[in-house]
Write an enzyme that holds these catalytic residues in place. Structure first.
Site, PDB file in Angstrom:
ATOM      1  N   GLY A  13      42.957  31.936 107.315  1.00 33.63           N
ATOM      2  CA  GLY A  13      44.057  32.757 107.800  1.00 33.63           C
ATOM      3  C   GLY A  13      44.209  34.102 107.130  1.00 33.63           C
ATOM      4  N   LYS A  45      30.274  31.917 115.574  1.00 32.79           N
ATOM      5  CA  LYS A  45      31.148  31.241 114.616  1.00 32.79           C
ATOM      6  C   LYS A  45      30.323  30.117 114.007  1.00 32.79           C
ATOM      7  CE  LYS A  45      35.230  29.769 112.895  1.00 32.79           C
ATOM      8  NZ  LYS A  45      36.155  30.525 112.059  1.00 32.79           N
ATOM      9  N   GLY A  80      37.164  29.220 106.545  1.00 30.43           N
ATOM     10  CA  GLY A  80      37.850  29.065 105.272  1.00 30.43           C
ATOM     11  C   GLY A  80      37.463  30.137 104.269  1.00 30.43           C
TER      12      GLY A  80
END
Length: 237
Positions: A21, A48, A120
């Site tokens: 995030g 990704k 992450g």
């Protein structure tokens, strides 16, 4: 894993982050938008590394999936929004890095540039044995690190860079990311570029400002942001 340790060519860039995030997806989108705007005669791959839960792949497909000479791929997906090894365990699946590696190889063979978003932080587990940093180092992926503009960001960034150096990640620079309107006015207080460069010995390539949802989906706006980066320090632009 020895079959995966060949040199990866320099047209590939991995976007990693200090945490979940922190703005990896927005930064990746902005870099991809810059390529879209400036590289009309070239082909591009956007990947990704793997996805748990919903999110990034769907956005990338919306932004770039319809473009000519572009491929948008996420080779492994898990419905459970947890770290990949835990998500795989809960779903009774395994993580086949061979599939991810082969997808990357195919993207490199078929495209002039390949952009890969990690998941992450550099310390996040990808399997029960390997972290994002391990994968970046093993596959020799040149990497940039997205640093959130928030309290504690400098400590996070310095620790992540230390991990990158310990694992021999080819880290090329830092990007600061503002997740809130307040963050834009706190860059010098929360993520001082000069101090980050002094401690990490890496350039701060640029700052991603706070973006509204509509701005995050506007390719021209995204490309404007990246045009102000110090991209001459990277070999891809």
């Amino acid at each position: 894993m020895s079959n995966f340790s060949r040199a990866v060519d320099q047209k590939t860039l991995l976007v990693a982050g200090c945490d979940t995030g922190v703005g990896k997806t927005v930064t990746t989108s902005a870099l991809a938008a810059y390529w879209w705007k400036c590289g009309k005669d070239q082909s591009f791959g956007l990947m990704k590394l793997m996805q748990t839960g919903l999110g990034d792949d769907e956005l990338y497909q919306q932004l770039f999936g319809h473009l000519t000479r572009w491929d948008v791929v996420t080779p492994l997906k898990f419905a459970t929004p947890l770290a990949p090894p835990l998500a795989a365990d809960q779903e009774g699946k395994t993580i086949d890095l061979g599939v991810v590696w082969q997808t990357l190889q195919t993207m490199q063979q078929n495209h002039d540039h390949v952009l890969v978003e990690a998941l992450g932080s550099l310390g996040s587990p990808v399997t029960h044995e390997l972290t994002v940093a391990d994968i970046a180092a093993l596959w020799r992926l040149e990497t940039i690190l997205v640093v959130p503009v928030q309290l504690g960001a400098m400590g996070q960034a310095i620790a992540q860079v230390a991990l990158a150096r310990q694992t021999k990640v080819k880290l090329k620079g830092l990007v600061l990311s503002c997740a809130s309107p307040e963050a834009e006015g706190k860059v010098e207080d929360w993520a001082t570029p000069a101090m980050l460069e002094s401690f990490t010995h890496l350039p701060v390539l640029g700052i991603v400002p706070y973006l509204t949802e509509s701005e995050r989906e506007n390719l021209s706006r995204l490309a404007e942001i990246t045009a102000r980066f110090g991209l001459e320090k990277l070999a891809y632009f």
